[in-house]
Design a protein around this motif. Structure first.
Motif, PDB file in Angstrom:
ATOM      1  N   GLY A 177       0.798  -1.222   0.000  1.00 15.43           N
ATOM      2  CA  GLY A 177       0.000   0.000   0.000  1.00 15.43           C
ATOM      3  C   GLY A 177       0.830   1.271   0.000  1.00 15.43           C
ATOM      4  O   GLY A 177       0.282   2.360   0.141  1.00 15.43           O
ATOM      5  N   MET A 204      -5.920   1.548   6.573  1.00  8.60           N
ATOM      6  CA  MET A 204      -5.907   2.525   5.485  1.00  8.60           C
ATOM      7  C   MET A 204      -7.212   2.506   4.700  1.00  8.60           C
ATOM      8  O   MET A 204      -7.779   1.453   4.427  1.00  8.60           O
ATOM      9  CB  MET A 204      -4.730   2.243   4.542  1.00  8.60           C
ATOM     10  CG  MET A 204      -3.383   2.700   5.079  1.00  8.60           C
ATOM     11  SD  MET A 204      -2.001   2.083   4.074  1.00  8.60           S
ATOM     12  CE  MET A 204      -2.512   2.571   2.423  1.00  8.60           C
ATOM     13  N   LYS A 205      -7.639   3.724   4.328  1.00 11.80           N
ATOM     14  CA  LYS A 205      -8.832   3.902   3.504  1.00 11.80           C
ATOM     15  C   LYS A 205      -8.436   4.583   2.202  1.00 11.80           C
ATOM     16  O   LYS A 205      -7.356   5.194   2.117  1.00 11.80           O
ATOM     17  CB  LYS A 205      -9.863   4.740   4.262  1.00 11.80           C
ATOM     18  CG  LYS A 205     -10.262   4.165   5.618  1.00 11.80           C
ATOM     19  CD  LYS A 205     -11.187   5.107   6.358  1.00 11.80           C
ATOM     20  CE  LYS A 205     -11.579   4.546   7.719  1.00 11.80           C
ATOM     21  NZ  LYS A 205     -10.395   4.383   8.613  1.00 11.80           N
ATOM     22  N   PRO A 206      -9.281   4.517   1.185  1.00  8.67           N
ATOM     23  CA  PRO A 206      -8.925   5.150  -0.094  1.00  8.67           C
ATOM     24  C   PRO A 206      -8.622   6.644   0.035  1.00  8.67           C
ATOM     25  O   PRO A 206      -7.837   7.178  -0.750  1.00  8.67           O
ATOM     26  CB  PRO A 206     -10.172   4.907  -0.955  1.00  8.67           C
ATOM     27  CG  PRO A 206     -10.779   3.670  -0.390  1.00  8.67           C
ATOM     28  CD  PRO A 206     -10.538   3.733   1.090  1.00  8.67           C
ATOM     29  N   LEU A 241       0.776   6.932   0.005  1.00 14.24           N
ATOM     30  CA  LEU A 241       0.007   5.721   0.282  1.00 14.24           C
ATOM     31  C   LEU A 241      -1.002   5.400  -0.804  1.00 14.24           C
ATOM     32  O   LEU A 241      -1.248   6.197  -1.710  1.00 14.24           O
ATOM     33  CB  LEU A 241      -0.741   5.871   1.616  1.00 14.24           C
ATOM     34  CG  LEU A 241       0.109   6.168   2.852  1.00 14.24           C
ATOM     35  CD1 LEU A 241      -0.794   6.505   4.031  1.00 14.24           C
ATOM     36  CD2 LEU A 241       1.004   4.972   3.182  1.00 14.24           C
ATOM     37  N   ASN A 242      -1.563   4.207  -0.667  1.00  3.53           N
ATOM     38  CA  ASN A 242      -2.767   3.772  -1.385  1.00  3.53           C
ATOM     39  C   ASN A 242      -2.544   3.214  -2.781  1.00  3.53           C
ATOM     40  O   ASN A 242      -3.200   3.604  -3.729  1.00  3.53           O
ATOM     41  CB  ASN A 242      -3.817   4.881  -1.446  1.00  3.53           C
ATOM     42  CG  ASN A 242      -4.917   4.613  -0.448  1.00  3.53           C
ATOM     43  OD1 ASN A 242      -5.400   3.486  -0.360  1.00  3.53           O
ATOM     44  ND2 ASN A 242      -5.255   5.612   0.333  1.00  3.53           N
ATOM     45  N   ASP A 243      -1.633   2.285  -2.870  1.00  5.72           N
ATOM     46  CA  ASP A 243      -1.545   1.469  -4.087  1.00  5.72           C
ATOM     47  C   ASP A 243      -2.057   0.077  -3.746  1.00  5.72           C
ATOM     48  O   ASP A 243      -1.349  -0.910  -3.856  1.00  5.72           O
ATOM     49  CB  ASP A 243      -0.093   1.416  -4.580  1.00  5.72           C
ATOM     50  CG  ASP A 243       0.023   0.691  -5.899  1.00  5.72           C
ATOM     51  OD1 ASP A 243      -0.932   0.723  -6.670  1.00  5.72           O
ATOM     52  OD2 ASP A 243       1.080   0.086  -6.143  1.00  5.72           O
ATOM     53  N   LEU A 244      -3.306   0.025  -3.269  1.00  2.72           N
ATOM     54  CA  LEU A 244      -3.877  -1.261  -2.794  1.00  2.72           C
ATOM     55  C   LEU A 244      -4.635  -1.985  -3.906  1.00  2.72           C
ATOM     56  O   LEU A 244      -5.177  -1.356  -4.791  1.00  2.72           O
ATOM     57  CB  LEU A 244      -4.824  -0.993  -1.630  1.00  2.72           C
ATOM     58  CG  LEU A 244      -4.150  -0.404  -0.369  1.00  2.72           C
ATOM     59  CD1 LEU A 244      -5.194  -0.047   0.676  1.00  2.72           C
ATOM     60  CD2 LEU A 244      -3.170  -1.404   0.212  1.00  2.72           C
ATOM     61  N   GLY A 248      -1.884  -2.692   3.873  1.00  8.37           N
ATOM     62  CA  GLY A 248      -2.866  -1.640   4.067  1.00  8.37           C
ATOM     63  C   GLY A 248      -3.179  -1.298   5.504  1.00  8.37           C
ATOM     64  O   GLY A 248      -4.168  -0.615   5.781  1.00  8.37           O
ATOM     65  N   ASP A 269      -6.975   8.070   2.409  1.00 12.93           N
ATOM     66  CA  ASP A 269      -5.687   8.291   3.075  1.00 12.93           C
ATOM     67  C   ASP A 269      -4.593   8.339   2.013  1.00 12.93           C
ATOM     68  O   ASP A 269      -4.219   7.304   1.444  1.00 12.93           O
ATOM     69  CB  ASP A 269      -5.391   7.177   4.077  1.00 12.93           C
ATOM     70  CG  ASP A 269      -6.454   7.061   5.155  1.00 12.93           C
ATOM     71  OD1 ASP A 269      -7.149   8.068   5.402  1.00 12.93           O
ATOM     72  OD2 ASP A 269      -6.583   5.974   5.744  1.00 12.93           O
ATOM     73  N   LYS A 270      -4.065   9.528   1.740  1.00 16.80           N
ATOM     74  CA  LYS A 270      -3.149   9.707   0.620  1.00 16.80           C
ATOM     75  C   LYS A 270      -1.676   9.728   0.998  1.00 16.80           C
ATOM     76  O   LYS A 270      -0.829   9.339   0.207  1.00 16.80           O
ATOM     77  CB  LYS A 270      -3.503  11.004  -0.122  1.00 16.80           C
ATOM     78  CG  LYS A 270      -4.910  11.041  -0.679  1.00 16.80           C
ATOM     79  CD  LYS A 270      -5.177   9.881  -1.623  1.00 16.80           C
ATOM     80  CE  LYS A 270      -6.573   9.956  -2.226  1.00 16.80           C
ATOM     81  NZ  LYS A 270      -6.884   8.789  -3.086  1.00 16.80           N
TER      82      LYS A 270
END
Length: 477
Positions: free
Chosen positions: A53, A360-362, A474-477, A235, A364-365
């Motif tokens: 993530g 982590m949520k979408p 963040l956020n490459d889930l 994540g 959260d950058k």
């Protein structure tokens, strides 16, 4: 060779490119070396599950003390659950403790979370003098400090730690230890314990006058360091904090606005809960002396830290140090050469971190980890807004299927702010430049920036502390 095989010095280096800034003045153009860019570091993680993530990170550190007492670390865990680790470390009474902790803490955390069967394999390999797979892949800047000496002592302590884990027969206890929250707390406490023990051994066996290097166990233990560490895995963020560095999450709401979400609490007198904790751990008769002038025993600002054994050892042990080792005292800060006043019921200082878990949520950058030098000068909401604008500005500056007219309107709309964003490729550098040169209106005053960068070494500390920043995207889930 054993330490190298184990991965103790296994690093990945990246090229450092110097940059220049031209500052206009009535007398003409002055070319100033961008000292705030000298230590910038950027790294992109490969896409896929191994990134956990994390897209990548930007980092920078700007000294005020000479040498700087701040340190930073980043690494990928190669065994067990994996994950990515980031940390900032704010030293005091010298850089020795921060240096040691920045090099050792991630190993302790890895050992704390590895399954026992993996530790058994590692121990057999060491016992049989076979090649040992590295635990971590470090992501270091070429100019980051390193202490090549002292590795054997550190490795010996780490091996003792995993061997004690192997001696555990209770499977239930093992499951608790392998929990990430518990692993972080155990790693912090055990490393601080080992720092103390190593110093006591060194005090007994060393010869007065034989030398007192920056990595000496006594110098490490007599200085101190706060720590703010984040582990990102699948994540999930686990943030362990000790002291007054901070971790702040940048969250983008549905309407595009940025929200700053604190994932840490400061451990100092400004935190009422922390103040009550420290007062409650000592007799009521010490209520007026445990914290004086918002400092621990009137001396130390953070209430939790690594090292600082002058707030942890018994009065007898400290007196023996002060009476028998004048060579040690002559080589350290004057502030740590005498027993603290009202030193009655130690320990006064804790190395137990406060751990926060965040899914982590979408929205959260990014996550900003920084030592208190940043937070003393800039509010967390301003920090997140600046990084958010930087992210948006870089996205705008890249290739896009937009018309020339719409791009022109966007640039006119943002004017100086977008121009400022595009000057820095590194988000941490962008934050540093605004911190030093802020004109009060969201832009950078280049003359103010030049003055702040040109301050003589003996004056810089009056205006700011060492500043170390790591921005985790963040956020490459």
């Amino acid at each position: 060779q054993l330490l190298k095989g184990f991965g103790w010095f296994h690093t990945v280096h990246y090229e450092n490119k110097p940059n220049l800034l031209k500052i206009g003045s009535a007398a003409g153009s002055v070319t100033l070396l961008l000292s705030y860019q000298a230590n910038e570091h950027s790294h992109t993680l490969p896409r896929g599950p191994a990134s956990h993530g994390v897209l990548g990170f930007h980092s920078n550190t700007l000294p005020s003390n000479h040498p700087s007492e701040d340190r930073r670390s980043s690494a990928t865990c190669l065994l067990g659950r994996g994950g990515v680790l980031f940390g900032v470390f704010d030293g005091h009474a010298g850089p020795s403790c921060a240096q040691a902790i920045s090099q050792r803490l991630f190993y302790y955390f890895t050992v704390a979370m590895l399954p026992l069967r993996t530790l058994q394999e590692l121990d057999r390999a060491v016992e049989e003098d076979r090649a040992v797979p590295p635990l971590l892949e470090w992501h270091k800047h070429p100019q980051d400090h390193s202490s090549p000496d002292g590795g054997a002592i550190s490795f010996h302590s780490l091996r003792n730690y995993w061997q004690e884990r192997l001696d555990e027969d209770d499977e239930e206890d093992n499951e608790v230890t392998s929990c990430l929250t518990s692993a972080l707390m155990d790693a912090f406490r055990r490393l601080d314990y080992d720092v103390s023990v190593e110093a006591q051994v060194h005090l007994r066996v060393s010869i007065p006058g034989e030398g007192f290097s920056l990595s000496s166990p006594l110098r490490v233990a007599l200085s101190g360091s706060t720590a703010c560490v984040v582990h990102v895995s699948n994540g999930v963020l686990h943030v362990a904090n000790l002291g007054d560095s901070r971790a702040v999450l940048g969250v983008q709401e549905e309407d595009g606005r940025w929200l700053a979400l604190s994932l840490t609490n400061d451990h100092n007198a400004q935190n009422p809960e922390e103040l009550q904790r420290i007062l409650g751990e000592h007799p009521a008769s010490e209520r007026k002396t445990v914290v004086r002038h918002d400092r621990l025993l009137g001396l130390l600002l953070p209430f939790r830290a690594f090292g600082d054994v002058r707030f942890k050892w018994s009065p007898e042990m400290l007196s023996r140090l002060y009476d028998t080792r004048p060579d040690v005292l002559s080589a350290i800060s004057e502030s740590v050469r005498t027993l603290p006043p009202h030193y009655l019921t130690p320990p006064y200082l804790s190395a137990q971190p406060e751990v926060t878990r965040h899914l982590m949520k979408p929205a959260d950058k990014f996550l900003v980890l920084a030592t208190d030098g940043l937070w003393e000068l800039m509010h967390r909401q301003t920090v997140v807004q600046l990084i958010g604008d930087h992210v948006a500005g870089q996205e705008t500056s890249g290739p896009a299927d937009t018309t020339l007219g719409s791009l022109q309107r966007l640039l006119l709309e943002r004017r100086g702010r977008v121009q400022s964003v595009l000057e820095d490729q590194n988000a941490a550098t962008h934050l540093l430049r605004h911190t030093l040169g802020d004109d009060g209106y969201g832009s950078v005053d280049q003359n103010r920036l030049a003055r702040m960068l040109s301050l003589p070494a003996d004056l810089a500390r009056r205006y700011r502390d060492d500043i170390t920043i790591t921005v985790v995207h963040l956020n490459d889930l």
